[in-house]
Design a protein around this motif. Structure first.
Motif, PDB file in Angstrom:
ATOM      1  N   ILE A  84       0.874  -1.169   0.000  1.00  0.00           N
ATOM      2  CA  ILE A  84       0.000   0.000   0.000  1.00  0.00           C
ATOM      3  C   ILE A  84       0.919   1.228   0.000  1.00  0.00           C
ATOM      4  O   ILE A  84       1.810   1.341   0.843  1.00  0.00           O
ATOM      5  N   VAL A  85       0.687   2.136  -0.951  1.00  0.00           N
ATOM      6  CA  VAL A  85       1.498   3.343  -1.076  1.00  0.00           C
ATOM      7  C   VAL A  85       0.620   4.553  -0.762  1.00  0.00           C
ATOM      8  O   VAL A  85      -0.490   4.664  -1.286  1.00  0.00           O
ATOM      9  N   ASN A  86       1.128   5.426   0.092  1.00  0.00           N
ATOM     10  CA  ASN A  86       0.391   6.638   0.457  1.00  0.00           C
ATOM     11  C   ASN A  86       0.597   7.707  -0.615  1.00  0.00           C
ATOM     12  O   ASN A  86       1.300   8.704  -0.408  1.00  0.00           O
ATOM     13  N   GLU A 132      -2.423   7.659  -9.931  1.00  0.00           N
ATOM     14  CA  GLU A 132      -1.762   8.233 -11.108  1.00  0.00           C
ATOM     15  C   GLU A 132      -0.254   8.385 -10.872  1.00  0.00           C
ATOM     16  O   GLU A 132       0.551   8.085 -11.747  1.00  0.00           O
ATOM     17  N   ARG A 133       0.113   8.862  -9.686  1.00  0.00           N
ATOM     18  CA  ARG A 133       1.533   9.045  -9.358  1.00  0.00           C
ATOM     19  C   ARG A 133       2.240   7.708  -9.202  1.00  0.00           C
ATOM     20  O   ARG A 133       3.361   7.521  -9.673  1.00  0.00           O
ATOM     21  N   VAL A 134       1.576   6.763  -8.544  1.00  0.00           N
ATOM     22  CA  VAL A 134       2.156   5.433  -8.337  1.00  0.00           C
ATOM     23  C   VAL A 134       2.360   4.734  -9.677  1.00  0.00           C
ATOM     24  O   VAL A 134       3.427   4.161  -9.944  1.00  0.00           O
ATOM     25  N   GLY A 153       7.527   1.859  -2.635  1.00  0.00           N
ATOM     26  CA  GLY A 153       6.496   2.646  -1.947  1.00  0.00           C
ATOM     27  C   GLY A 153       7.095   3.786  -1.138  1.00  0.00           C
ATOM     28  O   GLY A 153       6.599   4.924  -1.191  1.00  0.00           O
ATOM     29  N   ARG A 154       8.167   3.496  -0.407  1.00  0.00           N
ATOM     30  CA  ARG A 154       8.823   4.547   0.386  1.00  0.00           C
ATOM     31  C   ARG A 154       9.353   5.658  -0.528  1.00  0.00           C
ATOM     32  O   ARG A 154       9.214   6.848  -0.212  1.00  0.00           O
ATOM     33  N   GLN A 179       8.200   9.569  -0.483  1.00  0.00           N
ATOM     34  CA  GLN A 179       9.218  10.592  -0.219  1.00  0.00           C
ATOM     35  C   GLN A 179       9.398  11.552  -1.390  1.00  0.00           C
ATOM     36  O   GLN A 179      10.200  12.490  -1.301  1.00  0.00           O
ATOM     37  N   GLY A 180       8.688  11.312  -2.505  1.00  0.00           N
ATOM     38  CA  GLY A 180       8.812  12.167  -3.675  1.00  0.00           C
ATOM     39  C   GLY A 180      10.069  11.902  -4.500  1.00  0.00           C
ATOM     40  O   GLY A 180      10.429  12.711  -5.360  1.00  0.00           O
ATOM     41  N   ARG A 181      10.729  10.768  -4.273  1.00  0.00           N
ATOM     42  CA  ARG A 181      11.949  10.433  -5.018  1.00  0.00           C
ATOM     43  C   ARG A 181      11.656   9.701  -6.328  1.00  0.00           C
ATOM     44  O   ARG A 181      12.545   9.489  -7.128  1.00  0.00           O
TER      45      ARG A 181
END
Length: 165
Positions: free
Chosen positions: A26-28, A32-34, A156-157, A161-163
């Motif tokens: 699960i990614v916070n 669309e971004r994932v 996911g991390r 973190q926007g990386r």
């Protein structure tokens, strides 16, 4: 001609194999971004250990040929995959069509409440080596699942973190 070429080769490789691996995270972040991060193929090198990924043919979309080379010391495994379906931002389908790794795979992004996304990575590999491959798979599978799950957690991390992308 590479192992990824040829319609007959692709049809054969697209049939599900006996070896199945699934990992979920699960990614916070919104789907669309994932999805954009998952399909930034060459950035997979940032989160899949010991692996260098590059687009060999195409723009990374449907019809593209992607190569992933995983190397630990002198041992290396080359994985060629053809992108066969893109349904952004929900799903991308690939067919592993190399000499060693063959079979279909899918990456799914399911939007959840609160701008979260469930990512499911599912692969159905053909087992090389006949009977020996079928015997070895139960020993190799836990490592494959653990490795895939750890890579997805790292992914996911990095998205959170926007990386990525």
């Amino acid at each position: 001609m590479t192992a990824g070429d040829g319609a007959e080769n692709l049809r054969e490789a697209a049939q599900p194999g006996a070896a199945e691996v699934t990992a979920t995270v699960i990614v916070n972040a919104p789907a669309e971004r994932v999805f954009a991060a998952l399909t930034a193929w060459e950035r997979q090198s940032d989160w899949i250990p010991f692996t260098r990924v590059r687009v060999v043919e195409g723009d990374g979309g449907e019809g593209s040929l992607i190569e992933a080379v995983t190397a630990v010391g002198p041992a290396a495994v080359r994985d060629e995959m053809r992108v066969v379906r893109v349904d952004a931002p929900y799903e991308v389908g690939v067919v592993h069509c190399g000499k060693l790794l063959r079979g279909p795979g899918v990456l799914r992004c399911t939007p959840l409440a609160g701008d979260r996304t469930q990512v499911v990575w599912h692969e159905w590999f053909h087992l090389p080596g006949g009977a020996a491959g079928r015997i070895a798979w139960p020993v190799l599978w836990p490592g494959s699942k653990v490795g895939l799950t750890q890579a997805l957690k790292r992914f996911g991390r990095m998205v959170e973190q926007g990386r990525l992308p």
